[in-house]
Design a protein around this motif. Sequence first.
Motif, PDB file in Angstrom:
ATOM      1  N   LEU A   1      -9.246   3.280  -1.970  1.00 35.04           N
ATOM      2  CA  LEU A   1      -8.827   4.476  -1.278  1.00 35.04           C
ATOM      3  C   LEU A   1      -9.355   4.390   0.142  1.00 35.04           C
ATOM      4  O   LEU A   1     -10.550   4.266   0.356  1.00 35.04           O
ATOM      5  CB  LEU A   1      -9.436   5.670  -2.000  1.00 35.04           C
ATOM      6  CG  LEU A   1      -8.914   7.039  -1.756  1.00 35.04           C
ATOM      7  CD1 LEU A   1      -7.426   7.116  -1.988  1.00 35.04           C
ATOM      8  CD2 LEU A   1      -9.640   8.009  -2.655  1.00 35.04           C
ATOM      9  N   VAL A   2      -8.458   4.388   1.111  1.00 34.06           N
ATOM     10  CA  VAL A   2      -8.862   4.328   2.511  1.00 34.06           C
ATOM     11  C   VAL A   2      -8.458   5.647   3.142  1.00 34.06           C
ATOM     12  O   VAL A   2      -7.277   5.928   3.291  1.00 34.06           O
ATOM     13  CB  VAL A   2      -8.161   3.161   3.241  1.00 34.06           C
ATOM     14  CG1 VAL A   2      -8.608   3.087   4.683  1.00 34.06           C
ATOM     15  CG2 VAL A   2      -8.407   1.851   2.523  1.00 34.06           C
ATOM     16  N   THR A   3      -9.437   6.461   3.463  1.00 32.99           N
ATOM     17  CA  THR A   3      -9.125   7.737   4.102  1.00 32.99           C
ATOM     18  C   THR A   3      -9.375   7.610   5.596  1.00 32.99           C
ATOM     19  O   THR A   3      -9.655   6.536   6.081  1.00 32.99           O
ATOM     20  CB  THR A   3      -9.970   8.877   3.498  1.00 32.99           C
ATOM     21  OG1 THR A   3     -11.344   8.529   3.619  1.00 32.99           O
ATOM     22  CG2 THR A   3      -9.634   9.103   2.048  1.00 32.99           C
ATOM     23  N   SER A   4      -9.258   8.640   6.317  1.00 29.63           N
ATOM     24  CA  SER A   4      -9.500   8.705   7.755  1.00 29.63           C
ATOM     25  C   SER A   4      -8.382   8.087   8.583  1.00 29.63           C
ATOM     26  O   SER A   4      -8.632   7.605   9.674  1.00 29.63           O
ATOM     27  CB  SER A   4     -10.847   8.070   8.133  1.00 29.63           C
ATOM     28  OG  SER A   4     -10.803   6.667   8.120  1.00 29.63           O
ATOM     29  N   ASN A   5      -7.160   8.089   8.080  1.00 35.72           N
ATOM     30  CA  ASN A   5      -6.041   7.675   8.920  1.00 35.72           C
ATOM     31  C   ASN A   5      -5.868   8.702  10.023  1.00 35.72           C
ATOM     32  O   ASN A   5      -6.092   9.892   9.817  1.00 35.72           O
ATOM     33  CB  ASN A   5      -4.743   7.576   8.105  1.00 35.72           C
ATOM     34  CG  ASN A   5      -4.801   6.478   7.071  1.00 35.72           C
ATOM     35  OD1 ASN A   5      -5.825   5.843   6.875  1.00 35.72           O
ATOM     36  ND2 ASN A   5      -3.690   6.255   6.418  1.00 35.72           N
ATOM     37  N   ALA A   6      -5.444   8.255  11.185  1.00 35.65           N
ATOM     38  CA  ALA A   6      -5.277   9.150  12.334  1.00 35.65           C
ATOM     39  C   ALA A   6      -4.276  10.271  12.052  1.00 35.65           C
ATOM     40  O   ALA A   6      -4.413  11.375  12.557  1.00 35.65           O
ATOM     41  CB  ALA A   6      -4.838   8.351  13.550  1.00 35.65           C
TER      42      ALA A   6
ATOM     43  N   GLY B   1      -3.345  10.899   6.758  1.00 33.58           N
ATOM     44  CA  GLY B   1      -2.903  10.308   5.504  1.00 33.58           C
ATOM     45  C   GLY B   1      -4.028   9.608   4.768  1.00 33.58           C
ATOM     46  O   GLY B   1      -5.056   9.271   5.334  1.00 33.58           O
ATOM     47  N   THR B   2      -3.821   9.423   3.505  1.00 37.21           N
ATOM     48  CA  THR B   2      -4.722   8.654   2.672  1.00 37.21           C
ATOM     49  C   THR B   2      -3.958   7.417   2.224  1.00 37.21           C
ATOM     50  O   THR B   2      -2.842   7.537   1.733  1.00 37.21           O
ATOM     51  CB  THR B   2      -5.153   9.470   1.433  1.00 37.21           C
ATOM     52  OG1 THR B   2      -5.784  10.663   1.886  1.00 37.21           O
ATOM     53  CG2 THR B   2      -6.095   8.695   0.555  1.00 37.21           C
ATOM     54  N   THR B   3      -4.554   6.261   2.414  1.00 36.12           N
ATOM     55  CA  THR B   3      -3.884   5.024   2.037  1.00 36.12           C
ATOM     56  C   THR B   3      -4.523   4.465   0.779  1.00 36.12           C
ATOM     57  O   THR B   3      -5.738   4.326   0.704  1.00 36.12           O
ATOM     58  CB  THR B   3      -3.976   3.971   3.170  1.00 36.12           C
ATOM     59  OG1 THR B   3      -3.411   4.527   4.353  1.00 36.12           O
ATOM     60  CG2 THR B   3      -3.233   2.706   2.799  1.00 36.12           C
TER      61      THR B   3
ATOM     62  N   SER C   1       0.839  -1.194   0.000  1.00 36.07           N
ATOM     63  CA  SER C   1       0.000   0.000   0.000  1.00 36.07           C
ATOM     64  C   SER C   1       0.879   1.251   0.000  1.00 36.07           C
ATOM     65  O   SER C   1       2.070   1.193   0.285  1.00 36.07           O
ATOM     66  CB  SER C   1      -0.942   0.003   1.212  1.00 36.07           C
ATOM     67  OG  SER C   1      -0.213  -0.016   2.407  1.00 36.07           O
ATOM     68  N   VAL C   2       0.267   2.346  -0.355  1.00 33.84           N
ATOM     69  CA  VAL C   2       0.967   3.630  -0.415  1.00 33.84           C
ATOM     70  C   VAL C   2       0.183   4.613   0.447  1.00 33.84           C
ATOM     71  O   VAL C   2      -1.023   4.748   0.301  1.00 33.84           O
ATOM     72  CB  VAL C   2       1.050   4.162  -1.856  1.00 33.84           C
ATOM     73  CG1 VAL C   2       1.775   5.489  -1.904  1.00 33.84           C
ATOM     74  CG2 VAL C   2       1.719   3.150  -2.771  1.00 33.84           C
ATOM     75  N   VAL C   3       0.876   5.288   1.357  1.00 34.03           N
ATOM     76  CA  VAL C   3       0.252   6.295   2.212  1.00 34.03           C
ATOM     77  C   VAL C   3       0.702   7.663   1.727  1.00 34.03           C
ATOM     78  O   VAL C   3       1.896   7.914   1.584  1.00 34.03           O
ATOM     79  CB  VAL C   3       0.641   6.107   3.697  1.00 34.03           C
ATOM     80  CG1 VAL C   3       0.009   7.197   4.562  1.00 34.03           C
ATOM     81  CG2 VAL C   3       0.240   4.728   4.193  1.00 34.03           C
ATOM     82  N   VAL C   4      -0.257   8.534   1.461  1.00 34.04           N
ATOM     83  CA  VAL C   4       0.032   9.900   1.041  1.00 34.04           C
ATOM     84  C   VAL C   4      -0.532  10.831   2.106  1.00 34.04           C
ATOM     85  O   VAL C   4      -1.731  10.820   2.375  1.00 34.04           O
ATOM     86  CB  VAL C   4      -0.594  10.219  -0.334  1.00 34.04           C
ATOM     87  CG1 VAL C   4      -0.306  11.657  -0.733  1.00 34.04           C
ATOM     88  CG2 VAL C   4      -0.092   9.249  -1.386  1.00 34.04           C
ATOM     89  N   ARG C   5       0.337  11.584   2.725  1.00 35.90           N
ATOM     90  CA  ARG C   5      -0.078  12.538   3.761  1.00 35.90           C
ATOM     91  C   ARG C   5      -0.128  13.935   3.140  1.00 35.90           C
ATOM     92  O   ARG C   5       0.695  14.274   2.314  1.00 35.90           O
ATOM     93  CB  ARG C   5       0.912  12.516   4.920  1.00 35.90           C
ATOM     94  CG  ARG C   5       0.900  11.215   5.665  1.00 35.90           C
ATOM     95  CD  ARG C   5       1.921  11.212   6.805  1.00 35.90           C
ATOM     96  NE  ARG C   5       1.871   9.960   7.517  1.00 35.90           N
ATOM     97  CZ  ARG C   5       2.588   8.892   7.190  1.00 35.90           C
ATOM     98  NH1 ARG C   5       3.417   8.930   6.172  1.00 35.90           N
ATOM     99  NH2 ARG C   5       2.480   7.771   7.876  1.00 35.90           N
ATOM    100  N   GLN C   6      -1.066  14.726   3.592  1.00 34.98           N
ATOM    101  CA  GLN C   6      -1.189  16.097   3.083  1.00 34.98           C
ATOM    102  C   GLN C   6      -0.314  17.074   3.854  1.00 34.98           C
ATOM    103  O   GLN C   6       0.032  18.134   3.367  1.00 34.98           O
ATOM    104  CB  GLN C   6      -2.648  16.554   3.136  1.00 34.98           C
ATOM    105  CG  GLN C   6      -3.532  15.780   2.186  1.00 34.98           C
ATOM    106  CD  GLN C   6      -3.090  15.914   0.742  1.00 34.98           C
ATOM    107  OE1 GLN C   6      -2.826  17.003   0.258  1.00 34.98           O
ATOM    108  NE2 GLN C   6      -2.986  14.809   0.047  1.00 34.98           N
TER     109      GLN C   6
END
Length: 119
Positions: free
Chosen positions: A93-98, A101-103, A21-26
């Motif tokens: 697309l899994v959002t709502s990481n603590a 980030g978007t995974t 998986s890839v995590v993209v943080r804003q």
Amino acid sequence: VLITRLEEAMSALVVFEKSGSVVVRQHIYLEDDRSGSSGASLKEVWQALSVLELRSRRVDQLAETMRSEVLKPMFASFRHVDPNCRVEIEARLVTSNADGGTTFMWSKKEVKKPVPGNN
């Protein structure tokens, strides 16, 4: 020093995990920044890399990491697919990481091919 900090920030903003998986943080806080309001957003780091004419190099690095960490293992797993099946790849697309980030996660599913004449 600036280039090193930008590279570190980009590495923290886009993370390739062992699961594929890839995590993209804003937004991230840089070292020693947690007490203040400063940090770096993905947009700010991307713009800084562009100003320093380093963005194309970073795009190449991200593409190579995507190839080696996500695509290559995924394609290697296709070698073990039943020849009577086709493979469907799903990107979720899994959002709502603590951590904000978007995974992005990929999964594969084997689907039996229809047998001609058996409708």
